[in-house]
Design a protein around this motif. Structure first.
Motif, PDB file in Angstrom:
ATOM      1  N   ILE A 104       0.836  -1.195   0.000  1.00 26.53           N
ATOM      2  CA  ILE A 104       0.000   0.000   0.000  1.00 26.53           C
ATOM      3  C   ILE A 104       0.874   1.249   0.000  1.00 26.53           C
ATOM      4  N   ARG A 107       2.693   1.689  -3.327  1.00 25.08           N
ATOM      5  CA  ARG A 107       1.853   2.226  -4.405  1.00 25.08           C
ATOM      6  C   ARG A 107       1.541   3.694  -4.181  1.00 25.08           C
ATOM      7  N   ARG A 108       1.589   4.105  -2.926  1.00 26.36           N
ATOM      8  CA  ARG A 108       1.361   5.508  -2.675  1.00 26.36           C
ATOM      9  C   ARG A 108       2.552   6.330  -3.163  1.00 26.36           C
ATOM     10  N   TYR A 130      -9.398  11.212  -3.612  1.00 25.50           N
ATOM     11  CA  TYR A 130      -9.533   9.783  -3.283  1.00 25.50           C
ATOM     12  C   TYR A 130      -8.309   9.214  -2.556  1.00 25.50           C
ATOM     13  N   GLY A 131      -7.116   9.446  -3.129  1.00 22.91           N
ATOM     14  CA  GLY A 131      -5.899   8.891  -2.546  1.00 22.91           C
ATOM     15  C   GLY A 131      -5.694   9.355  -1.117  1.00 22.91           C
ATOM     16  N   ARG A 133      -8.085  10.452   0.954  1.00 20.05           N
ATOM     17  CA  ARG A 133      -9.128   9.880   1.817  1.00 20.05           C
ATOM     18  C   ARG A 133      -8.746   8.451   2.219  1.00 20.05           C
ATOM     19  N   ILE A 134      -8.230   7.719   1.244  1.00 24.08           N
ATOM     20  CA  ILE A 134      -7.790   6.356   1.531  1.00 24.08           C
ATOM     21  C   ILE A 134      -6.707   6.386   2.604  1.00 24.08           C
ATOM     22  N   ARG A 183      -4.926  13.167  -9.973  1.00 22.89           N
ATOM     23  CA  ARG A 183      -5.244  12.181  -8.948  1.00 22.89           C
ATOM     24  C   ARG A 183      -3.972  11.464  -8.489  1.00 22.89           C
ATOM     25  N   ALA A 184      -3.096  11.180  -9.457  1.00 20.85           N
ATOM     26  CA  ALA A 184      -1.866  10.470  -9.110  1.00 20.85           C
ATOM     27  C   ALA A 184      -0.918  11.357  -8.308  1.00 20.85           C
ATOM     28  N   VAL A 187      -1.274  12.443  -4.093  1.00 22.91           N
ATOM     29  CA  VAL A 187      -0.699  11.747  -2.939  1.00 22.91           C
ATOM     30  C   VAL A 187       0.812  11.946  -2.871  1.00 22.91           C
TER      31      VAL A 187
END
Ligand SMILES: Nc1ncnc2c1ncn2[C@@H]1O[C@H](COP(=O)(O)OP(=O)(O)OP(=O)(O)O)[C@@H](O)[C@H]1O
Ligand SMILES: [Mg+2]
Lengths: 274, 542
Positions: A104, A107-108, A130-131, A133-134, A183-184, A187
């Motif tokens: 995880i 990937r972040r 999204y990222g 929030r995850i 989005r990418a 994070v």
């Protein structure tokens, strides 16, 4: 075999970096990587270094394993039941295939942009957030800030700032792809993998994304897979040519496109096959 | 030439069009039939008086006209189906009259239609209004003038009596019942030879005695009111001169159709439709309303959805997202698909054996032992019926959800995973919302199937007449163990099990119409909801 330029270099330095005096540090090094889909081998003893804050392009004919290699770097291939990996990939000093590695977290740090833009069926705002929030970020002001910053970095802010709460699916293809980039980068990854990010876009949208990549390179390391020789030549600093699951040649882009060492590379670049 | 005509596809297009038209025709025809018959029955028709050639007279509504050839004479004959009502006088509600036998027709303006608590409608005249045998009005005109006011009073009195019965007396008798159970509990669970045990028993006994006193007082009051209210009577006379006295309180509604204008009739029509929708059934369900059945149907469908949808979605998620795809999962999938084809009565019997006897019986033994041998959950009830239907509709939900999950593209999952989401987060935040329209489609199909299903209910808790609704104001408000009424079963019961099928036919049509409308409404709501979700979550555009 590994890539050909190795033979032209001092034997103790099996990397491009040494060929260039400018201080470039490898952020990812791939060593003797083999990859299998079941019994079928898709990548064979890949060895190459990806340099920090550079754009590296993977080129090669369809089915040669470019996407597979890219997805090895963020371990997205783990989800395929029949996949098997040998060898190692070091990212920031650690072997990412070590069992102790947190996928995880990995990937972040290694973001990815896909060939087909794939915004989530949510609002523009939520796509970018999204990222975070995850990752457990709940603070509204932080989220707002990051969303704005990421959209600005992806050169999308001005176009969407008044419709952040509308569905991301209402954007054009090019906008969607830039949204995926936003989005990418929201994070704050260290590396961005891009798998044919412009293949579905028109020349203007492509140009914008290329511009964006050159801008992003200041902060991030980018690996791009592309079928367009011009694109590779325009944006990348280094280019790797893959063929049948092997790296045939890996060098500075200018060299690959002007004086390739291998006949295969030349044939491919000049369009004699592939 | 001929060959090109066939290969051109034109006949095939005709064939497909014909098939579609046929299907449409059948549906529209069915709806029209139900609509016309179901809506028509509440319209107040005129009362016609027929004088026959033999001198006798008939009063009634004309329901049907029929022309056919007489076997013997070969001549064409016309006859009418007349609703004469007055079941208590004639034994039947309908009779046929031949056109040839009729010598004269009239529309007597003073003729009444009475809806009564018993014996169905009355057609005829009201000749006297009396209080305790003393006449208040003794000619038709005076009666007609005074009746509305008196009837109003009687309806109010009936309301009060009803309140008393259902309200105070109902609650006291429930308390008494609880106290009796309490007493049995004390006897069962505690040693009554000890001082504390005896004290507990005594306390319960005292409580019980006081409750019973209250109950008797209330009952006495009720009796008094009933006798009082029955003192006001009307005297009915049929067209052929038979007379009968009837307490006015037994009249539910009364009107003089031949005197009414069209707007008045429309008002009455609306009132009768409303009574049908909101009222309780009377006379073996053949008259009155169907509210308990509407309520039961809707509540059961809701309970069914609450049970079936989550379980179905979880099953589908496991099968599609987590289970290792292989022969086992394929076999399970085929089995689930085939479950949808099992006849519903099989589910009903399973529900009876498993839910009612096994699960319900165990619950009774564990928690309601003081009420045994009379069962609480160990008998049919709305919970068990809903769960049985949930089982029946589960495959529909599973299949629809699985299809929805399969339709979410790989690229979206990858996108989420590449951002550092776990599989569960991806499922919860991205995939399930995208699948929600498909889940709703499954729910729609499940509802459509469940609302129309009757056979499995007959063995798991539906009844002809339920004494109380499964949802009311007494704790715990939702009484899942209660038996309930259902529109589908109502149709079957009234249409095929009632003593007077002919008289019940209109209510069958009306109930059918209602059931169709309810299913339609439930479906439309779900479809609207789904379309809104589609607009939000659709992934097909990507
Ligand atoms: N999930 C999979 N299962 C089995 N084989 C796969 C899978 N994905 C890819 N392959 C095979 O691996 C090889 C490399 O595929 P990959 O997608 O990496 O090629 P590529 O270079 O990205 O091609 P393209 O330029 O067309 O995208 C191909 O022969 C392909 O058929
Ligand atoms: Mg590819």
């Amino acid at each position: 075999m590994t890539f050909s330029i190795a033979t032209e270099m001092p034997p103790e330095h099996n990397s491009v970096a040494s060929a260039h005096p400018e201080k470039a540090e490898a952020i990812i090094s791939i060593k003797e990587l083999d990859f299998y889909y079941g019994d079928k081998i898709a990548l064979e003893s890949i060895t190459l270094d990806i340099l920090k804050n550079k754009i590296t392009a993977f080129i090669g004919p369809s089915g040669c394993g470019k996407s597979t290699l890219l997805r090895c770097i963020n371990r997205l291939n783990d989800l395929i039941d029949i996949a098997r990996v040998d060898g190692e990939i070091t990212f920031e000093g650690r072997n990412i295939y070590d069992p102790s590695v947190d996928i995880i977290d990995l990937r972040r740090r290694i973001g990815m942009v896909f060939q087909k833009s794939n915004p989530f069926p949510k609002s523009i705002y939520e796509n970018v957030a999204y990222g975070l929030r995850i990752a457990g970020v709940k603070d509204k002001t932080t989220l707002d800030d990051v969303v704005e910053k990421s959209l600005r970095s992806a050169a999308l802010w001005d176009e969407v700032k008044d419709r952040l709460n509308e569905s991301a699916l209402g954007l054009s293809g090019g906008q969607q792809q830039r949204l995926c980039i936003a989005r990418a980068i929201a994070v704050e990854p260290h590396v961005i993998l891009m798998d044919e990010p412009c293949s579905a876009l028109d020349p203007i949208a492509t140009a914008r994304i290329e511009e964006l990549m050159l801008e992003l390179k200041k902060k991030y390391t980018i690996i791009i897979v592309t079928h367009s020789m011009q694109q590779a030549a325009r944006v990348s600093d280094y280019t790797a040519f893959l063929w049948l699951g092997k790296v045939i040649e890996y060098d500075v882009t200018r060299k690959i496109f002007t004086t390739p060492a291998e006949k295969l590379t030349e044939d491919y670049i000049t369009g004699r096959f592939g | 030439m001929k060959k090109t005509f066939f290969t051109s596809g034109t006949p095939f297009i005709w064939l497909t069009g014909l098939a579609a038209a046929l299907g449409l025709l059948m549906i529209v025809g069915l709806l029209l039939l139900i609509l016309v018959n179901g809506l028509g029955i509440f319209w107040p028709q005129n009362l016609q008086q027929f004088t026959l050639k033999d001198g006798s007279v008939v009063l009634g509504e004309v329901w049907e006209k029929e022309t056919h050839d007489n076997y013997d004479t070969g001549r064409e004959e016309t006859r009418y189906r007349i609703k004469t009502a007055n079941r208590d006088f004639y034994g039947l509600d309908f009779r046929w009259l031949k056109e040839d036998d009729i010598s004269e027709r009239q529309m007597p303006p003073t003729a009444w239609v009475l809806e009564r608590q018993a014996w169905g409608q009355f057609f005829g005249f009201i000749i006297r209004l009396s209080n305790n045998g003393v006449a208040l009005a003794s000619d038709e005109l005076n009666v007609a003038a005074q009746l509305p006011e008196w009837h109003e009073k009687m309806l109010a009195a009936a309301d009060e009596i009803h309140q008393l019965e259902k309200g105070s007396i109902g609650s006291i008798s429930m308390q008494i019942e609880n106290m009796r159970l309490e007493k049995r509990k004390v006897i069962l669970r505690r040693d009554t030879t000890t001082a504390s045990g005896r004290a507990a028993l005594r306390r319960v006994d005292e409580e019980l005695a006081s409750l019973e006193r209250q109950y008797q007082e209330l009952e006495k009051e009720l009796m008094q009111r009933i006798t009082d209210s029955r003192a006001i009577t009307i005297t009915l006379r049929t067209i052929d001169g038979q007379e009968k006295e009837l307490p006015l309180i037994d009249v539910v509604r009364m009107w003089q159709p031949n005197r009414m204008s069209a707007p008045e009739k429309a008002g009455l029509y609306a009132a009768r439709v409303w009574e049908f929708l909101s009222g309780e059934p009377r006379e073996a369900n053949m008259e009155g309303g169907v509210f308990p059945a509407i309520f039961g149907t809707v509540l059961m469908v809701i309970l069914m959805s609450i049970a079936a949808v989550p379980i179905g979605v979880l099953t589908a998620v496991y099968l599609r997202e987590y289970a290792k795809q292989g022969p086992v999962v394929r076999a399970v999938r085929i089995a689930v698909n085939n479950m949808a084809g099992v006849p519903s009565i099989v589910y009903g019997i399973f529900g009876l054996g498993f839910f009612v006897y096994t699960v319900g019986g165990t619950i009774d033994q564990l928690f309601y032992s003081e009420a045994l041998p009379s069962p609480t959950f160990g008998t049919g009830g709305i919970l068990w019926a809903s769960l049985t239907l949930a089982l029946l509709t589960l495959p529909v939900v599973v299949v629809a959800t699985e299809e929805g999950l399969a339709a979410v593209p790989r690229s979206i999952r990858d996108g989420s995973l590449a951002l550092g989401a776990t599989k569960f987060e991806t499922l919860w935040r991205i995939i399930l919302p995208s699948t929600s329209p498909a889940i709703l489609t499954g729910t729609i199909l499940a509802i459509a199937r469940a609302a129309g299903e009757v056979a499995p209910l007959m063995v798991t808790g539906v009844v002809k007449l339920a004494p109380s609704l499964p949802l009311d104001s007494t704790f715990p408000y939702l009484h899942l163990e209660r038996k309930f009424m259902h529109l589908g079963f109502h149709i079957y019961d009234v249409g095929f099990q009632s003593p007077n099928v002919e008289a019940a036919l209109p209510i069958v049509y009306a109930t059918t119409l209602l059931l169709v409308l309810i299913i339609l409404t439930l479906n439309l709501t779900a479809i609207l909801l789904r379309n809104r979700l589609y607009a939000r979550f659709s992934v097909t555009k990507i």
